[in-house]
Design a protein around this motif. Sequence first.
Motif, PDB file in Angstrom:
ATOM      1  N   ILE A 107       0.854  -1.028  -0.297  1.00  0.00           N
ATOM      2  CA  ILE A 107      -0.318  -0.035  -0.206  1.00  0.00           C
ATOM      3  C   ILE A 107       0.858   1.257   0.276  1.00  0.00           C
ATOM      4  O   ILE A 107       0.520   1.934  -0.728  1.00  0.00           O
ATOM      5  CB  ILE A 107      -0.973  -0.034   1.225  1.00  0.00           C
ATOM      6  CG1 ILE A 107      -1.871  -1.309   0.969  1.00  0.00           C
ATOM      7  CG2 ILE A 107      -1.527   1.044   1.606  1.00  0.00           C
ATOM      8  CD1 ILE A 107      -2.890  -1.290   2.325  1.00  0.00           C
ATOM      9  N   SER A 132      -7.597  -4.360   0.360  1.00  0.00           N
ATOM     10  CA  SER A 132      -5.819  -4.849   1.018  1.00  0.00           C
ATOM     11  C   SER A 132      -6.586  -3.932   2.518  1.00  0.00           C
ATOM     12  O   SER A 132      -5.480  -4.464   3.798  1.00  0.00           O
ATOM     13  CB  SER A 132      -4.666  -3.897   0.423  1.00  0.00           C
ATOM     14  OG  SER A 132      -3.833  -5.238  -0.822  1.00  0.00           O
ATOM     15  N   LEU A 133      -7.020  -2.825   2.659  1.00  0.00           N
ATOM     16  CA  LEU A 133      -6.866  -1.907   3.719  1.00  0.00           C
ATOM     17  C   LEU A 133      -8.386  -3.080   3.836  1.00  0.00           C
ATOM     18  O   LEU A 133      -7.447  -2.717   5.559  1.00  0.00           O
ATOM     19  CB  LEU A 133      -7.502  -0.862   3.343  1.00  0.00           C
ATOM     20  CG  LEU A 133      -6.651   0.241   2.570  1.00  0.00           C
ATOM     21  CD1 LEU A 133      -6.996   1.652   2.174  1.00  0.00           C
ATOM     22  CD2 LEU A 133      -5.027   1.037   3.254  1.00  0.00           C
ATOM     23  N   TYR A 136      -6.249  -5.242   5.915  1.00  0.00           N
ATOM     24  CA  TYR A 136      -5.681  -5.039   7.502  1.00  0.00           C
ATOM     25  C   TYR A 136      -5.893  -4.768   8.320  1.00  0.00           C
ATOM     26  O   TYR A 136      -5.278  -4.782   9.550  1.00  0.00           O
ATOM     27  CB  TYR A 136      -4.230  -3.945   6.680  1.00  0.00           C
ATOM     28  CG  TYR A 136      -3.804  -2.748   7.192  1.00  0.00           C
ATOM     29  CD1 TYR A 136      -2.438  -2.598   8.238  1.00  0.00           C
ATOM     30  CD2 TYR A 136      -4.181  -1.342   7.850  1.00  0.00           C
ATOM     31  CE1 TYR A 136      -2.354  -2.290   9.006  1.00  0.00           C
ATOM     32  CE2 TYR A 136      -4.130  -0.441   8.600  1.00  0.00           C
ATOM     33  CZ  TYR A 136      -2.389  -1.065   9.416  1.00  0.00           C
ATOM     34  OH  TYR A 136      -2.209   0.124  10.052  1.00  0.00           O
ATOM     35  N   LEU A 154       0.415   1.105   9.178  1.00  0.00           N
ATOM     36  CA  LEU A 154      -0.334   2.598   8.902  1.00  0.00           C
ATOM     37  C   LEU A 154      -0.429   3.594   9.638  1.00  0.00           C
ATOM     38  O   LEU A 154      -1.592   3.109  10.083  1.00  0.00           O
ATOM     39  CB  LEU A 154      -1.309   2.374   7.671  1.00  0.00           C
ATOM     40  CG  LEU A 154      -1.101   1.260   5.937  1.00  0.00           C
ATOM     41  CD1 LEU A 154      -1.894   1.084   5.403  1.00  0.00           C
ATOM     42  CD2 LEU A 154       0.164   1.942   5.206  1.00  0.00           C
ATOM     43  N   LEU A 159      -2.609   7.127   5.886  1.00  0.00           N
ATOM     44  CA  LEU A 159      -4.145   6.969   5.684  1.00  0.00           C
ATOM     45  C   LEU A 159      -4.266   8.698   4.779  1.00  0.00           C
ATOM     46  O   LEU A 159      -5.423   8.689   4.034  1.00  0.00           O
ATOM     47  CB  LEU A 159      -4.869   7.088   6.844  1.00  0.00           C
ATOM     48  CG  LEU A 159      -4.106   5.670   6.874  1.00  0.00           C
ATOM     49  CD1 LEU A 159      -5.428   5.242   8.524  1.00  0.00           C
ATOM     50  CD2 LEU A 159      -4.653   4.400   6.409  1.00  0.00           C
ATOM     51  N   THR A 162      -3.168   8.597   1.366  1.00  0.00           N
ATOM     52  CA  THR A 162      -4.035   7.989   0.423  1.00  0.00           C
ATOM     53  C   THR A 162      -5.265   8.103   0.516  1.00  0.00           C
ATOM     54  O   THR A 162      -5.673   8.322  -1.236  1.00  0.00           O
ATOM     55  CB  THR A 162      -4.626   6.298   1.310  1.00  0.00           C
ATOM     56  OG1 THR A 162      -3.461   5.919   1.892  1.00  0.00           O
ATOM     57  CG2 THR A 162      -4.791   5.589   0.809  1.00  0.00           C
ATOM     58  N   LEU A 184     -12.156   4.592   4.504  1.00  0.00           N
ATOM     59  CA  LEU A 184     -11.090   5.414   5.376  1.00  0.00           C
ATOM     60  C   LEU A 184     -11.690   6.543   6.030  1.00  0.00           C
ATOM     61  O   LEU A 184     -10.708   6.726   7.423  1.00  0.00           O
ATOM     62  CB  LEU A 184     -10.177   6.642   4.043  1.00  0.00           C
ATOM     63  CG  LEU A 184      -9.238   5.997   3.636  1.00  0.00           C
ATOM     64  CD1 LEU A 184      -8.510   6.444   2.907  1.00  0.00           C
ATOM     65  CD2 LEU A 184      -7.848   5.030   4.523  1.00  0.00           C
TER      66      LEU A 184
END
Length: 840
Positions: A107, A132-133, A136, A154, A159, A162, A184
Motif C-alpha cells: 500500500i 488490502s486496507l 489490514y 499505516l 492514511l 491515501t 478511510l
Amino acid sequence: MPSHLSRLVFRRLLANEPIVYRGCVRRRQYSSVVRASKSLRPALTPDGVQGLPVQQARSFFNLNIFAKKDERKEADMDPGIDKMMELAKRQRMSARMPPIEDVVLAITQFVTAKRKHRKAMKDTQAQYVLQSLRYYFKAVKEKQDQGEALPHILGPAELRKTAKVLMLEGEPLSAAHTELAALLYEETHAPGQPRLLKTVMIAYVKMLSLTGSTSQARKLVLQWEKDNAASESSSSQIEEVEAENSDLAEQDEMVDYMLDPTSLRAWSIVLQGFALEGNDAEVQNTLARTIESSAISPRVARIMLEYSLRRDDLAGVKHWWDTYRERAMELPSPDIHSATRMGQQLLQVLKWCLARNHLDTGHAIVKEVMTTNPSKAVWDAIFVWAAGTKRSVDEIDRMMTVMEKSNGTISDTAQWRTPDVATMNGLVEYAISNNDPYMAERFIALGRDRNIEPDTQTYVLQMDYRLSVGDVDGALIAYKNLQSMDLSSNEDAKTVNRLVVALCKSQRHDFDTIMNVAGDLSDRRIRFEPDTVSALSLLHLNRDEEHDVVDLLNTHAFHYASGEREQVRSTLVNFCLDPSTSTSQAWQAYNTTRTIFDETPRDVRTELMTSFFTRERTDMGVRVFQHMRMHTRADTIPTVDTYVACFMGLAKLRDIESVEVVHNLLKLDYNITPTTYLRNSLIVAYTACGKGRKAMSFWDDIVASKEGPSYNSIHVALRSCEKSPFGDWRAKDLWQLLRRRNVELDQALWSSYVAALAGNGDNDLAIGTVEEAEAKGELEVDSFLLGSLFAGAGGQVKQTEIEAWGKEKYPEQWAELEKFGEDSDEVGMRAFRIDRRVAP
C-alpha cells in the motif's frame, strides 16, 4: 543529422541500449554477431568462412539484439499492485494470507508512486487498495484483541496520503473509489486527529458528490460541522500550512480553498455535485447555505457559471459571469486566479454564445471586458469571438495590430500583449471545431506572416483535422514536421495514438511505417491508448507475432481501467470469434487473452469455448472449459449453463472421450447441483456418441429426482431410445407411464415416440401405432411426423419401406416433406432437412 534521429541516438545512449538500424546494407557482411535461421542461405564471415545465416528481426518492445526470441516482458504494473493482486487471489482461494508487513509495504509503495507522478487511481487499482486496507484493518483489530504488538502499521500520515491520492483527478470514478473513501472515513473518525479527519472527510465528500450520491455527501458535511464546530475556527490556518508544505501540483489543487474554511470547501464540492446532477432545488439550497457562511468565492461563481451554461440559462450566465469576474479581480494575489483562467472562462462563455446564437450577449460581454486594459489571454478569447462572428482573417490581423499599439500605455514591457503561437493555435482550433480546414490553414499562414512559427500544438491540430477527414497521408506529413519540435511535454500523445490506429486501419501503409510511429511513442514512454493497443495487437496477430502481442499487452494493459481493459479484450475476443481467423491464430489469441485478462467473465469464455466447437476442435473447446474449471473467481467458474453448453457442443461433434472428460469434471465439481436441465444435456451428449444405454441412466436419475422430468426430458429420452439397442421396449414403457400420469401428448411427442419405435427396425409396430392413433384422433399425420419416422428407421431397407408406405398412404404430406430436400451420410442413410433438434 535530422532531429528525430538525434533524439533517438541520445535516448539509446542514456538508456544504455544498442542502436539498431535494420536498413544497413553492410551489416550482413561485417557482423560478427549472427542469428541462426535454417531458412536463410549461410553468410560469409569477414574471414571468408561460411558462418551461420543472419536474419534481423525488429522486436517492438525489446531492442536488445542479443535477447532470446522466447523471452517475454514481465507485466508492467504500478509498485505494490502485484502484492495486492496476490492477496485478492489468496482470499478467493481461502489460502494462507500474506504477512501484514507485505500488505503495508504494498500500500505504501503504491501511494508513494501515485503521489510522485500525480496520477489518479484506476477503478481496478482502487478495488485492490480497498481489499488490502480491509484486510489490514481487520488484522490490526485481531492483533489488538489478542494483545500483540504491530511493528508495521499505516499511520495517520500514510492514511492521509491515501486520501489525497484518492482525490487526484484524471480517471472516471467508480463504486470502489467511494467505498475506499468510506473505509478511510470510518477508520479515522476518531478524536485527536483533526487534520487527518479533514482530509479524509473532504475525500469522502468528493467521491460521493461526483458519483451521484450528493445528498449523502450533504448529510456528511452537516454531521461533520456539528461534531467539529469548536475546531472550525482554526481550519483556515491548517489549510494554509498544508499548502505551504505541499508540492507544486498540490498548491494548484489548494488554490481555490486557501481562503476558505474546511466546511466551505466541502460545501463547494457538494454544490458542484448537485450541479452535475442537475438538481436545481438542491443547487439553490446549497448556494444559499454557502452564501450564509461567507462571501461568494471565485470557485463557487465558476461552478454556478458552468451550471448555467449546461442549462442554457441566459440570465444565469450573465449574472454569474459578472460575479465571477468581480470576485476574481478582487483577489489580493494574481497567482490565485491568473489571467489565463479568466481568459479560459471568457472563451467558454463566448463559445456558448456563438453556439446558442446569443450574439447580443456576447457583444455586451466583449464590450465590457474591453473597457479595462485586458490581458493577452482575454484578447485571445476576443480573437476567437471575432472569428466566430464571421470576421475575416484580415480583420483579425488588424485587431492584433490594435492590441500591439495599446502596449504604449503599459510601462512594464513584460506585461505587453503581442500575438504569439498560443493566439494562433486558439484560432486554428476554433476553425477545426467548425470543420473549416481552409480557414485553419489561413490562420497558420497569418502566423507566419507575423513571424510566428508553428509549434507542437499547431502540428498536433493539423494532424487532428487531417485525421478527422481521413487524410492519413497528410497527417503523416504533419507528424514528420512535428518531429523537429520540442516534445518533452508530450502534447502530441493522444493525436499520435490516433495516427497509429489510422495507419493500422488504412491497409495502405507498410509495417515499418507503422512501427516507426509506434516505436517513437514507446521510446518516449508515452501512454498507449486502448484503441492503439487494440490496433497493434490485431496487426501482430495477423502476422503471427504472438510474442510481440504479449509484450505489448504486458507493457500497457495493466495500467488501464476496467473499461479500457475490456475494450482491448473485446478486440482479441472478436478476433478469435471471427470465422475468417485461422484456428491456430484463434488459439494463440485465446491464450493471450486468458493470460493477460484474467478477469474475462464466464459468458465470454463460454462463447470462446463454443467457437472452438464450431471449428470442430473439441480438444481446444474442452481446454477452454478446463481453464474455467480451474479458475478462482466466482464469476468465471462454470455453472450449470456452462456445462450444458459444453455437452451440447460435444454432442454435435460426437466426441465420446471429451464428453467423458467433462462428465468426470462434473462429478468432482462441488459447486454444481445436478438439475433436470443438466441431466437432459448428458442424455443428448451420450446419445449422440452412440451410448444410448448410458444416456437412459440419466433418465432414471431424472425420474427419481425431486425436480422430475420436463417435456424436453421426455423428448431427449425418446431420442435416446431411438438410438439404443432394444430401445423400443424402453420407449413403450415410457409411453405407458406418460399415459398413466395423464401427460398431454402433443404432436411433437408422438413424432419422437414413433421414431423411437422405428429405431430398432420394427416398422410394422411404428406404422401400426401411427395408423391406430390417427384413427382414434390422437394425432394428425403431417410432414414432420413422417420425416421423424423416416429418420428413425434403422437401415436403408427400413427407410425404403417407410418411404413406400408414406407415399401410398399420405401422398400430400410426403410431397410436402420432399420439398425440404434430403441429405445422406457416409453409409447411405438419408434424412430430410427438417429440424429435429431438441433443447435440453
